[in-house]
Design a protein around this motif. Structure first.
Motif, PDB file in Angstrom:
ATOM      1  N   GLU A 124       1.019  -1.207   0.001  1.00 27.85           N
ATOM      2  CA  GLU A 124      -0.012   0.074   0.052  1.00 27.85           C
ATOM      3  C   GLU A 124       0.791   1.183   0.062  1.00 27.85           C
ATOM      4  N   VAL A 125       0.505   2.389  -0.784  1.00 33.56           N
ATOM      5  CA  VAL A 125       1.267   3.582  -0.650  1.00 33.56           C
ATOM      6  C   VAL A 125       0.765   4.458   0.698  1.00 33.56           C
ATOM      7  N   VAL A 126       2.248   4.802   1.129  1.00 36.20           N
ATOM      8  CA  VAL A 126       2.317   5.534   2.237  1.00 36.20           C
ATOM      9  C   VAL A 126       2.358   7.153   1.933  1.00 36.20           C
ATOM     10  N   SER A 127       1.405   7.762   2.491  1.00 42.33           N
ATOM     11  CA  SER A 127       1.431   9.077   1.969  1.00 42.33           C
ATOM     12  C   SER A 127       1.672  10.088   3.218  1.00 42.33           C
ATOM     13  N   CYS A 128       2.097  11.231   2.990  1.00 43.62           N
ATOM     14  CA  CYS A 128       2.427  12.084   4.200  1.00 43.62           C
ATOM     15  C   CYS A 128       1.134  12.506   4.890  1.00 43.62           C
ATOM     16  N   LEU A 129       1.321  12.535   6.189  1.00 46.67           N
ATOM     17  CA  LEU A 129       0.028  12.956   6.926  1.00 46.67           C
ATOM     18  C   LEU A 129      -0.412  14.476   6.709  1.00 46.67           C
ATOM     19  N   GLU A 130      -1.500  14.731   6.354  1.00 40.76           N
ATOM     20  CA  GLU A 130      -1.846  16.100   6.432  1.00 40.76           C
ATOM     21  C   GLU A 130      -2.051  16.816   7.745  1.00 40.76           C
ATOM     22  N   GLN A 131      -1.595  17.998   7.823  1.00 41.62           N
ATOM     23  CA  GLN A 131      -1.714  18.790   9.064  1.00 41.62           C
ATOM     24  C   GLN A 131      -2.958  19.708   9.092  1.00 41.62           C
ATOM     25  N   ASP A 132      -3.637  19.910  10.093  1.00 37.51           N
ATOM     26  CA  ASP A 132      -4.651  20.911  10.185  1.00 37.51           C
ATOM     27  C   ASP A 132      -4.119  22.161   9.998  1.00 37.51           C
ATOM     28  N   LYS A 133      -4.803  22.995   9.131  1.00 43.94           N
ATOM     29  CA  LYS A 133      -4.224  24.351   9.097  1.00 43.94           C
ATOM     30  C   LYS A 133      -4.032  25.257  10.036  1.00 43.94           C
ATOM     31  N   ALA A 134      -4.987  24.824  11.402  1.00 41.08           N
ATOM     32  CA  ALA A 134      -4.841  25.659  12.418  1.00 41.08           C
ATOM     33  C   ALA A 134      -3.485  25.272  13.261  1.00 41.08           C
ATOM     34  N   ALA A 135      -3.136  24.202  12.753  1.00 33.87           N
ATOM     35  CA  ALA A 135      -1.986  23.656  13.756  1.00 33.87           C
ATOM     36  C   ALA A 135      -0.550  23.577  12.735  1.00 33.87           C
ATOM     37  N   ALA A 136      -0.704  24.590  11.678  1.00 30.55           N
ATOM     38  CA  ALA A 136       0.513  24.552  10.692  1.00 30.55           C
ATOM     39  C   ALA A 136       1.702  24.798  11.068  1.00 30.55           C
ATOM     40  N   ASP A 137       1.711  25.538  12.407  1.00 28.06           N
ATOM     41  CA  ASP A 137       2.993  25.969  13.078  1.00 28.06           C
ATOM     42  C   ASP A 137       3.633  24.741  13.936  1.00 28.06           C
ATOM     43  N   ASP A 138       2.948  24.022  14.293  1.00 28.79           N
ATOM     44  CA  ASP A 138       3.101  22.953  15.290  1.00 28.79           C
ATOM     45  C   ASP A 138       4.139  21.954  14.609  1.00 28.79           C
ATOM     46  N   GLN A 139       4.914  21.309  15.448  1.00 30.90           N
ATOM     47  CA  GLN A 139       5.849  20.117  14.576  1.00 30.90           C
ATOM     48  C   GLN A 139       4.936  18.998  14.837  1.00 30.90           C
ATOM     49  N   ALA A 140       5.216  18.092  13.772  1.00 33.66           N
ATOM     50  CA  ALA A 140       4.616  16.673  14.126  1.00 33.66           C
ATOM     51  C   ALA A 140       5.670  15.509  14.051  1.00 33.66           C
ATOM     52  N   ILE A 141       5.933  14.874  15.157  1.00 29.88           N
ATOM     53  CA  ILE A 141       6.851  13.818  14.911  1.00 29.88           C
ATOM     54  C   ILE A 141       6.227  12.365  14.543  1.00 29.88           C
ATOM     55  N   VAL A 142       6.479  11.740  13.632  1.00 32.90           N
ATOM     56  CA  VAL A 142       6.159  10.414  13.126  1.00 32.90           C
ATOM     57  C   VAL A 142       7.084   9.472  13.210  1.00 32.90           C
ATOM     58  N   GLN A 143       7.112   8.590  13.937  1.00 28.76           N
ATOM     59  CA  GLN A 143       7.850   7.505  13.973  1.00 28.76           C
ATOM     60  C   GLN A 143       7.403   6.134  13.196  1.00 28.76           C
ATOM     61  N   LEU A 144       8.176   5.607  12.164  1.00 33.59           N
ATOM     62  CA  LEU A 144       7.804   4.644  11.393  1.00 33.59           C
ATOM     63  C   LEU A 144       8.508   3.346  11.706  1.00 33.59           C
ATOM     64  N   MET A 145       7.794   2.176  11.891  1.00 31.87           N
ATOM     65  CA  MET A 145       8.449   0.913  11.919  1.00 31.87           C
ATOM     66  C   MET A 145       8.000   0.015  10.673  1.00 31.87           C
ATOM     67  N   PHE A 146       9.203  -0.593  10.007  1.00 32.42           N
ATOM     68  CA  PHE A 146       8.898  -1.544   9.002  1.00 32.42           C
ATOM     69  C   PHE A 146       9.102  -3.077   9.484  1.00 32.42           C
ATOM     70  N   LEU A 147       7.952  -3.588   9.198  1.00 34.76           N
ATOM     71  CA  LEU A 147       8.314  -5.057   9.975  1.00 34.76           C
ATOM     72  C   LEU A 147       8.567  -6.050   8.676  1.00 34.76           C
ATOM     73  N   ASP A 148       9.628  -6.936   9.001  1.00 34.93           N
ATOM     74  CA  ASP A 148       9.742  -8.055   7.928  1.00 34.93           C
ATOM     75  C   ASP A 148       8.900  -8.991   7.740  1.00 34.93           C
ATOM     76  N   ALA A 149       8.612  -9.812   6.655  1.00 38.16           N
ATOM     77  CA  ALA A 149       7.223 -10.631   6.568  1.00 38.16           C
ATOM     78  C   ALA A 149       7.741 -11.801   7.223  1.00 38.16           C
ATOM     79  N   ASP A 150       8.959 -12.149   7.544  1.00 36.99           N
ATOM     80  CA  ASP A 150       9.235 -13.389   8.302  1.00 36.99           C
ATOM     81  C   ASP A 150       8.644 -13.251   9.584  1.00 36.99           C
ATOM     82  N   LEU A 151       8.492 -12.001  10.217  1.00 36.81           N
ATOM     83  CA  LEU A 151       7.833 -11.987  11.520  1.00 36.81           C
ATOM     84  C   LEU A 151       6.580 -12.210  11.838  1.00 36.81           C
ATOM     85  N   MET A 152       5.790 -12.386  10.639  1.00 41.52           N
ATOM     86  CA  MET A 152       4.393 -12.727  10.646  1.00 41.52           C
ATOM     87  C   MET A 152       4.012 -14.040  10.974  1.00 41.52           C
TER      88      MET A 152
END
Length: 206
Positions: A8-36
């Motif tokens: 699936e496509v990973v798209s950037c999260l859209e920020q609310d315009k009212a919170a445009a000056d705030d910083q958003a921290i997004v942590q990603l974790m990619f899982l290997d298929a062997d763990l399933m």
């Protein structure tokens, strides 16, 4: 918490315009298929975004442990435990669970943990000894001994550490001899299990 399935496509999260000056921290974790899970087909998730505070806190703690350079066995075991929680709570049924391991296989794993207490054992190594998947090993070991392999080894290390500290060894020496990367890592495990640092414990028993 957002879950993106394979391909699936990973798209950037859209920020609310009212919170445009705030910083958003997004942590990603990619899982290997062997763990399933093996042999049950690829799990399908019910949605994309989940409000699951317990799981969120567990993943955040795993990110912190990664940043602190925690032991690889602890990290991978925590990851598999969190993945099991994610699949159980939010994915389609995965089918019947595999039977538990035979006692002999579990004893061999336990003996390896005892004999290589200061080594950087990987979950792959333990699974190879047991002759099963990593997930199956964790579940069977917990059923047999009450805790998963990484926690069992932590308890062994801390028991040895308490003896060494009581005998007058320094925290730095104890951490190095038991395979911790530094004394702060030993202190974190001590506080987590006993509510006191290794140095505090040493002062209380001398």
């Amino acid at each position: 918490m957002t879950v993106i399935e394979p391909h699936e496509v990973v798209s950037c999260l859209e920020q609310d315009k009212a919170a445009a000056d705030d910083q958003a921290i997004v942590q990603l974790m990619f899982l290997d298929a062997d763990l399933m899970p093996v042999g049950t087909g690829r799990p399908r998730f019910h949605g994309v975004t989940y409000s699951d505070r317990g799981l969120f806190d567990g993943i955040a703690a795993l990110h912190r442990d990664l940043a602190h350079g925690e032991d690889e066995l602890d990290l991978e075991s925590s990851l598999i435990r969190l993945l099991d929680v994610l699949l159980t709570r939010h994915a389609d049924a995965l089918g019947a669970a595999s039977p538990t391991l035979r006692p002999r296989s579990l004893r061999q794993v336990r003996e390896m943990l005892h004999s290589q207490l200061n080594s950087n054992i990987k979950l792959d190594d333990l699974a190879a000894v047991a002759g099963c998947s990593k997930r199956h090993l964790i579940r069977s070991f917990r059923q047999a001994y009450g805790v998963p392999p990484h926690h069992y080894r932590t308890l062994l290390r801390l028991a040895r550490a308490k003896s060494m500290l009581a005998a007058g060894r320094s925290v730095a020496e104890t951490a190095a001899e038991l395979g911790y990367c530094d004394q702060s890592q030993l202190n974190r495990h001590f506080r987590r299990e006993f509510g006191v640092s290794a140095g505090g414990y040493a002062r209380s028993v001398r």
